[in-house]
Design a protein around this motif. Structure first.
Motif, PDB file in Angstrom:
ATOM      1  N   VAL A 101       0.967  -1.211  -0.077  1.00  0.00           N
ATOM      2  CA  VAL A 101       0.087   0.064   0.138  1.00  0.00           C
ATOM      3  C   VAL A 101       0.858   1.391   0.119  1.00  0.00           C
ATOM      4  O   VAL A 101       1.542   1.477   1.000  1.00  0.00           O
ATOM      5  N   PRO A 102       0.499   2.286  -0.964  1.00  0.00           N
ATOM      6  CA  PRO A 102       1.614   3.475  -1.005  1.00  0.00           C
ATOM      7  C   PRO A 102       1.402   4.156   0.216  1.00  0.00           C
ATOM      8  O   PRO A 102       0.263   4.272   0.914  1.00  0.00           O
ATOM      9  N   ALA A 103       2.478   5.158   0.577  1.00  0.00           N
ATOM     10  CA  ALA A 103       2.549   5.741   1.739  1.00  0.00           C
ATOM     11  C   ALA A 103       1.495   6.844   1.809  1.00  0.00           C
ATOM     12  O   ALA A 103       1.145   7.615   0.683  1.00  0.00           O
ATOM     13  N   GLY A 104       0.698   7.382   2.856  1.00  0.00           N
ATOM     14  CA  GLY A 104      -0.118   8.311   2.778  1.00  0.00           C
ATOM     15  C   GLY A 104       0.462   9.550   3.225  1.00  0.00           C
ATOM     16  O   GLY A 104       1.617   9.688   3.101  1.00  0.00           O
ATOM     17  N   PRO A 105      -0.439  10.584   3.297  1.00  0.00           N
ATOM     18  CA  PRO A 105       0.121  11.842   3.477  1.00  0.00           C
ATOM     19  C   PRO A 105       0.695  12.144   4.939  1.00  0.00           C
ATOM     20  O   PRO A 105       0.449  11.294   5.722  1.00  0.00           O
TER      21      PRO A 105
END
Length: 904
Positions: free
Chosen positions: A14-18
């Protein structure tokens, strides 16, 4: 054609969030909670809405078709946002789950007033209270009542350097079902299709196995890989012991290491998704190898047992035979149909129960009427165990247990077959004291949620009655106060109203309000000015509001305590309630089979340990139902594949649209129905126990996998020839039709020989290769049959009657005419056909099938021819071209020529 698979990526992908830096306090809280649940859509509670932000908002907006807006900025960019109202959240959850998404539900866990006390910029505490995934939902509004909602966990153990055995743990937390089994690698696909799970959990190692990659691509279930380090064998066994509060698993029976690994993975995933909630699961039951009729995924799809090829329940065998009247019974019927029995004793006991109910018409009618009043007891009990229940769930348990006592009492005392007697005994396990308590405590009209109150019956709890009376009397006082204020102000439109912001307030028109401010009503305290009205309060009204609010809060608190007490009483008897739920479902399935048999004149089959397969007057249940709706009869046909030590093969030829495929399928379906314990659509049936059922019927490209129709056909046929035993039933339709004529004929011929000699199973083989019918005189256990056709005034009439013999022709041109091909095309095809037939007759020297060697393919291949000595190879190996001068290279070439000449 494979269904579209829905995959759930593991957390690391899962790509990193803000980033939290620079965010507002509320947004920082959101980012932190989202970072802890990166593989889920986060439903973030804000007042009456669940809000989604950033990438989650964009995903949900597309999936749900809702407006994407924005809220503030983060990192210099607008923050995407969308939201759904809390009261409609279940509808949106259902749509997201159906698309394969996982959702983390984040609720406010603190009163806003408490947050304000910590400081003006404090944010209300919020926590994820549950993860909603396809295989772990429990709400009725999100579930199909007639379908089990299975989570399937998979483990494995090594048998050799190249072979594995796979353990399966099938868990339905909406009912508490927990079943374990183990299958060899070649049966894994069939086992998964039998369970038909909504979600599959497995280790990263199994998920990454190249040999299984296609399986995960093809399944319609969401697939969730778990880190290998979390699934150690010791931790798996520990989780099972902790779930059931035992120190050893010996009391549950003997489980394999693969089954324990699967069970541990299932419990780990359930704990992760349910957080603090602990579901009420039944003790894991183990299904031994060979306990059910093995049906691979292709056969299950071809026969449309529980769903049609388009994925619909309507038109399937399940929909056709379902006469259940309870949701739990409908699910159990689907489970039986997915896994027919092979144990002759259990099959016979089911048949005995159905036979008893077919003869006892009054008893059957009474059982159906009473069962129809039974709620879904199993799912209500599960919600109570998870702490997600409401008053209606307690009422469902009350009513379900009451129905069980009535049914058990009705069955007691009669001479019953073993299965019915056992069901009656389990029904009477319902606790009369618990039923009486629930009847006394719960009101007639119940809210959906316990927080709404009003669900405790008047007279059950004196303190609740007192608090309610106080609240009701105070409301009458408000009405009197409103009348008094209206008279004092001379304003007939004065109203006392209530909202969440101001509480109770007095509302008057603008002109009257201004007079009150100037002294008309000195006790009025101004609160708010509207466009055309003014709002006030008073000391008297404030005191009255406190009184009402306190009484309502106290009544709700007392009702909540009553609810918790009732839920605890239910859970203390959970094992008995679960047994009652299973008995209700079993009784419903038995009466459903009996009702169907009486309604459609189905007969009791004989299932024994022989290799018999003798059907008299057999009919296709689904096709017959469709014809009955159209007012047309179904032509019944006989089928005999019986053998002493080896099964027989029936080779069927006949025209297109003559009914060959229907005949093949109906006999397979009759075998399935017989072994689930139902009666069958036939005048008489004797079937030797079938261990495996194979079907190769129909054709479809699999373009997504780069496989043609013919390749799909060959893969499925290979599985049949490699796995069928003498106890298997095989139906094959048009083998070899997807390639050149002689190639197809050769393959079909070799397949027939293999089925006859190597597999020695009972088989139905339909073909358009009329040359194969000559094998009927050369293979001892092969019979020819054909579909009768009549011609009338140049038109073909299909009689759909199977008779011994050989078809004279395929009537392809007549079918083309019926299909609407232009007359010129049909005429031209007829002329071409005559020319081809004439050329075929006049071709000299063509070998006949009688001249070909029988079973040559089954003989061992001849030894390879000895290879000639390679004289040039060693010389060439000794040459290094890069080290040769031109003269040396020329000498090597002459030497090679001399050696070749000497060898010749």
């Amino acid at each position: 054609m494979p269904r579209t698979a829905r995959k759930i990526a593991p957390t690391p992908d899962v790509p990193a969030g803000p980033e939290v830096a620079g965010a507002t306090p509320m947004m920082a809280q959101y980012i932190e909670i989202k970072a802890a649940n990166p593989d889920c859509l986060l439903f973030y509670r804000m007042g009456d809405f669940y809000e989604l932000f950033f990438a989650d908002a964009e995903t949900a907006s597309r999936a749900l078709g809702i407006v994407l807006t924005k809220r503030g900025k983060h990192g210099g960019a607008d923050i995407p946002m969308c939201g759904v109202p809390v009261e409609r959240a279940d509808d949106y959850l259902n749509r997201l789950i159906a698309l394969g998404h996982r959702v983390a539900v984040c609720e406010q866990t603190e009163d806003p007033a408490e947050a304000k006390r910590r400081g003006p910029k404090s944010v209300v505490r919020r926590e994820v209270v549950r993860l909603v995934t396809p295989g772990t939902i429990t709400e009725d509004r999100l579930l199909d009542p007639a379908r089990a909602n299975l989570l399937l966990a998979i483990g494995r153990r090594k048998l050799s350097e190249t072979a594995y055995a796979y353990g399966l743990a099938a868990v339905d937390i909406s009912t508490g079902r927990f079943a374990l089994s183990e299958v060899p690698a070649q049966d894994l696909s069939g086992a998964i299709s039998r369970h038909d799970p909504r979600e599959i959990v497995l280790s990263e190692a199994i998920h990454a196995d190249p040999a299984l990659a296609r399986l995960w691509q093809e399944t319609s279930a969401a697939v969730v890989p778990l880190a290998q380090g979390e699934l150690e064998p010791a931790s798996a066994e520990r989780r099972i012991r902790e779930q059931y509060g035992v120190s050893t698993l010996d009391g549950f029976g003997q489980f394999t290491r693969a089954e324990i690994a699967a069970a541990g993975a299932a419990l780990l995933y359930i704990a992760r998704t349910q957080l603090a909630a602990r579901p009420t699961l039944g003790v894991p039951t183990r299904e031994g190898g060979g306990a059910t009729l093995a049906i691979d995924a292709a056969t299950r799809a071809n026969l449309e047992l529980t769903r049609t090829l388009s994925g619909e329940r309507a038109g399937s065998l399940l929909a056709t035979i379902d006469r259940t009247v309870t949701a739990n019974g409908a699910r159990l019927l689907a489970e039986h149909l997915a896994g027919p029995l092979t144990d002759l004793g259990r099959i016979a006991r089911r048949h005995e129960a159905v036979a008893h109910l077919t003869e006892a018409m009054a008893l059957r009618g009474g059982l159906r009427d009473t069962l129809a009043r039974a709620p879904d007891l199993a799912r209500a009990l599960s919600r109570v165990g998870l702490g997600r229940s409401g008053p209606r769930d307690l009422a469902a348990i009350r009513d379900g247990l009451d129905v069980a006592v009535r049914l058990g009492t009705r069955l007691t005392g009669a001479a019953l077959p073993d299965d019915l007697a056992g069901l009656a005994e389990d029904l009477l396990r319902a606790d009369p004291d618990l039923i009486a308590t629930l009847q006394a405590a719960l009101a007639d009209e119940l809210p959906l949620n316990r927080r709404d109150g009003g669900f405790v019956r008047a007279g059950y709890h004196p303190e609740i009655d007192e608090a309610r009376t106080l609240g009701q009397d105070s409301r009458k006082v408000i009405a009197a106060l409103q009348a008094r204020y209206a008279e004092a102000t001379g304003c007939r439109t004065l109203r006392i109203k209530h909202n969440n912001l101001l509480g109770y307030f007095i509302e008057v028109p603008q002109s009257v309000g201004e007079a009150c401010l100037k002294g008309l009503m000195s006790e009025f305290v101004h609160r708010q000015t509207m466009v055309d009205a003014m709002r006030f309060t008073s000391v008297e009204l404030g005191e009255l509001e406190s009184k009402i609010s306190g009484a309502s809060d106290r009544a709700l608190a007392l009702e909540t305590a009553v609810f918790d007490d009732l839920a605890a009483r239910v859970l203390a008897r959970a094992e008995g309630i679960a047994a009652v739920a299973e008995a209700l479902a079993g009784l419903d399935v038995a009466q459903s089979h009996a009702e169907l048999a009486v309604e459609l004149d189905w007969r009791r089959p004989v299932v024994d340990d022989s290799l018999a397969f003798e059907i008299q007057g057999g009919r296709h249940p689904v096709v017959e139902a469709a014809l009955r709706r159209a007012g047309e009869p179904f032509i019944a046909n006989d089928c005999d594949l019986s053998g002493d030590s080896r099964g027989r093969i029936r080779l069927i030829t006949g025209p297109n649209m003559g009914g060959k495929s229907t005949f093949l399928r109906q006999n397979a379906l009759i075998a399935v129905l017989a072994q689930i314990g139902a009666f069958v659509p036939a005048a008489e049936a004797r079937i030797g126990r079938v261990d495996r059922l194979f079907s190769r019927v129909g054709a479809a490209d699999d373009l997504a996998r780069g496989q043609s129709t013919f390749m799909v056909e060959m893969v499925e046929t290979a599985a049949i020839l490699n796995q069928a035993t003498r106890r298997s039933l095989v139906i094959l339709d048009e083998i070899g039709r997807g390639t050149a004529t002689f190639d197809g004929l050769s393959i079909a011929w070799a397949c027939l020989e293999h089925l006859h000699e190597a597999n020695a199973c009972r088989a139905l083989f339909a073909t358009h290769f009329h040359e194969l019918t000559a094998l009927g005189q050369r293979l001892a256990r092969l019979d020819n049959a054909t579909l009768k056709v009549a011609e009338h005034r140049g038109e073909v009439v299909f009689l759909h009657e199977v008779v011994s013999g050989v078809a004279e022709r395929s009537y392809g041109l007549q079918v083309a005419r019926l299909a609407g091909l232009p007359a010129s095309v049909v005429t031209r095809a007829g002329a071409i056909l005559k020319g081809l037939e004439k050329a075929e007759r006049e071709r000299p020297g063509r070998p006949r099938i009688d001249d070909l060697p029988l079973f040559a393919a089954l003989a061992p291949p001849p030894p390879p021819e000895p290879q000639a000595e390679d004289r040039l190879g060693p010389l060439l190996d000794a040459v290094d071209p890069d080290a040769l001068t031109p003269r040396e290279a020329l000498e090597v070439l002459y030497r090679l020529k001399r050696e070749r000449a000497a060898g010749a």
